[in-house]
Design an enzyme around this catalytic site. Structure first.
Site, PDB file in Angstrom:
ATOM      1  N   VAL A 125       0.820  -1.208   0.000  1.00 44.28           N
ATOM      2  CA  VAL A 125       0.000   0.000   0.000  1.00 44.28           C
ATOM      3  C   VAL A 125       0.852   1.255   0.000  1.00 44.28           C
ATOM      4  O   VAL A 125       2.022   1.237   0.372  1.00 44.28           O
ATOM      5  CB  VAL A 125      -0.950   0.022   1.221  1.00 44.28           C
ATOM      6  CG1 VAL A 125      -1.791  -1.232   1.260  1.00 44.28           C
ATOM      7  CG2 VAL A 125      -0.158   0.180   2.525  1.00 44.28           C
TER       8      VAL A 125
ATOM      9  N   ALA B 239       4.203  -6.096  -7.650  1.00 48.61           N
ATOM     10  CA  ALA B 239       3.717  -5.008  -6.800  1.00 48.61           C
ATOM     11  C   ALA B 239       4.747  -4.663  -5.729  1.00 48.61           C
ATOM     12  O   ALA B 239       4.992  -3.486  -5.444  1.00 48.61           O
ATOM     13  CB  ALA B 239       2.384  -5.387  -6.157  1.00 48.61           C
TER      14      ALA B 239
ATOM     15  N   MET C  30       7.517  -2.706  -7.424  1.00 49.57           N
ATOM     16  CA  MET C  30       7.126  -1.334  -7.734  1.00 49.57           C
ATOM     17  C   MET C  30       7.023  -0.487  -6.471  1.00 49.57           C
ATOM     18  O   MET C  30       7.394   0.688  -6.468  1.00 49.57           O
ATOM     19  CB  MET C  30       5.809  -1.325  -8.505  1.00 49.57           C
ATOM     20  CG  MET C  30       5.923  -1.872  -9.909  1.00 49.57           C
ATOM     21  SD  MET C  30       4.395  -1.623 -10.859  1.00 49.57           S
ATOM     22  CE  MET C  30       4.734  -2.650 -12.294  1.00 49.57           C
ATOM     23  N   LYS C  31       6.523  -1.071  -5.377  1.00 42.83           N
ATOM     24  CA  LYS C  31       6.421  -0.333  -4.119  1.00 42.83           C
ATOM     25  C   LYS C  31       7.803   0.060  -3.622  1.00 42.83           C
ATOM     26  O   LYS C  31       8.023   1.209  -3.195  1.00 42.83           O
ATOM     27  CB  LYS C  31       5.714  -1.197  -3.069  1.00 42.83           C
ATOM     28  CG  LYS C  31       5.752  -0.661  -1.634  1.00 42.83           C
ATOM     29  CD  LYS C  31       4.984   0.641  -1.491  1.00 42.83           C
ATOM     30  CE  LYS C  31       5.156   1.256  -0.100  1.00 42.83           C
ATOM     31  NZ  LYS C  31       4.585   0.438   0.980  1.00 42.83           N
ATOM     32  N   ALA C  32       8.754  -0.863  -3.676  1.00 44.57           N
ATOM     33  CA  ALA C  32      10.113  -0.566  -3.207  1.00 44.57           C
ATOM     34  C   ALA C  32      10.753   0.530  -4.049  1.00 44.57           C
ATOM     35  O   ALA C  32      11.367   1.458  -3.519  1.00 44.57           O
ATOM     36  CB  ALA C  32      10.967  -1.831  -3.246  1.00 44.57           C
TER      37      ALA C  32
END
Length: 316
Positions: A141, A187, A190-192
């Site tokens: 998130v 995901a 991409m979040k990192a």
């Protein structure tokens, strides 16, 4: 796993990890999920979150506490919202002779990892769960505690389409912007990378603000200049005048977690063979800041760390 089972809606949900983010996410899920018929079992090793949940309207009816992971044997999906991959790995795969979710869940169950896990570990857990007939999707998130409380998080979702479709009604109770990212672990990757780019912007803005303060410039006016010019980024728009200039440092995201996310992004260099020198520099500074400041330090305190660092250099 049959296609018929895949199409069945998720009704029984497990939720593991009731920290600063997990608790408000669970509260929204329990409130909004009541109309969807969700039955939720929550698990955490701490008692404090359950003392607060005892006042929730769903408590004791559609929301209950699980004493052990064994109680998740009948759930259709389990959400994990845990601090790091080490803990997530232990909960899913088991550790120290204790069984994990892989040993408990029924075939067809979905594990939704909403923490900021290491993408390499995510791929390994996905393969492990697949052997047991379960499916892992990663759904980290963005939005910090404020948006967790209002149920307006951005949620990135990676994994098999069928599993993601089954999980969507759950995720929509916690976020209002769901972005499909592709295969499992995409995901988390991409979040990192997103958090690295944010941290780099916050670091640059903090350095610029520190220099501006030494020049005795009007910091509020300087922030206006940044936000009206090419230096604008989410840190200049939402962190400088709100938390750094007034010295409150209370944006709601821990600096140590920011450092952890940058370290995760740095591991992707090895995975991809791409050298990223600025990422390494950013990682080194945030790691140093995490060690120097209090464990509960807010991520905006990167400015205070730079300030102390420069003062120490002058004194020496």
């Amino acid at each position: 796993m049959s296609e018929t089972y895949k199409s069945e809606p998720v009704q029984r949900i497990g939720f593991i990890g009731l920290g600063m983010m997990g608790l408000p996410m669970l509260e929204n899920l329990a409130t909004q999920g009541a109309a969807s018929g969700f039955e939720i079992l929550a698990f955490d090793t701490a008692n404090a979150p359950f003392e607060k949940l005892a006042a929730h309207a769903a408590w004791g009816t559609t929301l209950r506490r699980a004493a052990t992971l064994d109680e998740f044997a009948a759930v259709d999906a389990v959400i994990t919202m845990l601090p790091n991959s080490t803990i997530t790995n232990a909960v899913v795969a088991g550790a120290g002779g204790k069984p994990g979710l892989v040993d408990v869940l029924k075939p067809g169950a979905i594990v939704i990892d909403m923490g900021s896990s290491n993408p390499g570990d995510t791929m390994e857990l996905a393969a492990l769960l697949a052997k047991a007939g379960a499916t892992l999707i990663d759904a980290p998130v963005s939005g910090a505690v404020a948006k967790a409380r209002t149920g307006t998080l951005t949620i990135m979702v990676g994994g098999p389409e069928a599993a993601c479709a089954r999980a969507r009604p759950i995720l929509e109770k916690m976020g209002n912007n769901l972005i499909a990212t592709g295969k499992v672990a995409s995901a988390h990757a991409m979040k990192a990378l997103n958090n690295y780019v944010y941290a780099a912007g916050l670091l640059a803005a903090s350095e610029a603000l520190l220099i501006a303060s030494r020049l005795d410039l009007d910091l509020a006016r300087f922030t206006d200049v940044l936000n009206a010019s090419s230096g604008r980024n989410v840190a200049t728009e939402t962190k400088l005048s709100q938390f750094i200039i007034p010295g409150t440092f209370s944006a709601g995201f821990a600096l140590r977690l920011q450092a952890k996310d940058i370290a995760t992004a740095a591991t992707l260099q090895t995975l991809t063979g791409v050298e990223a020198p600025q990422l390494n520099l950013c990682k080194a500074l945030w790691t140093e800041a995490s060690a120097a400041l209090e464990p509960a330090a807010d991520n905006t305190e990167i400015f205070r760390f730079l300030q102390q660092r420069n003062e120490a250099a002058v004194d020496s």
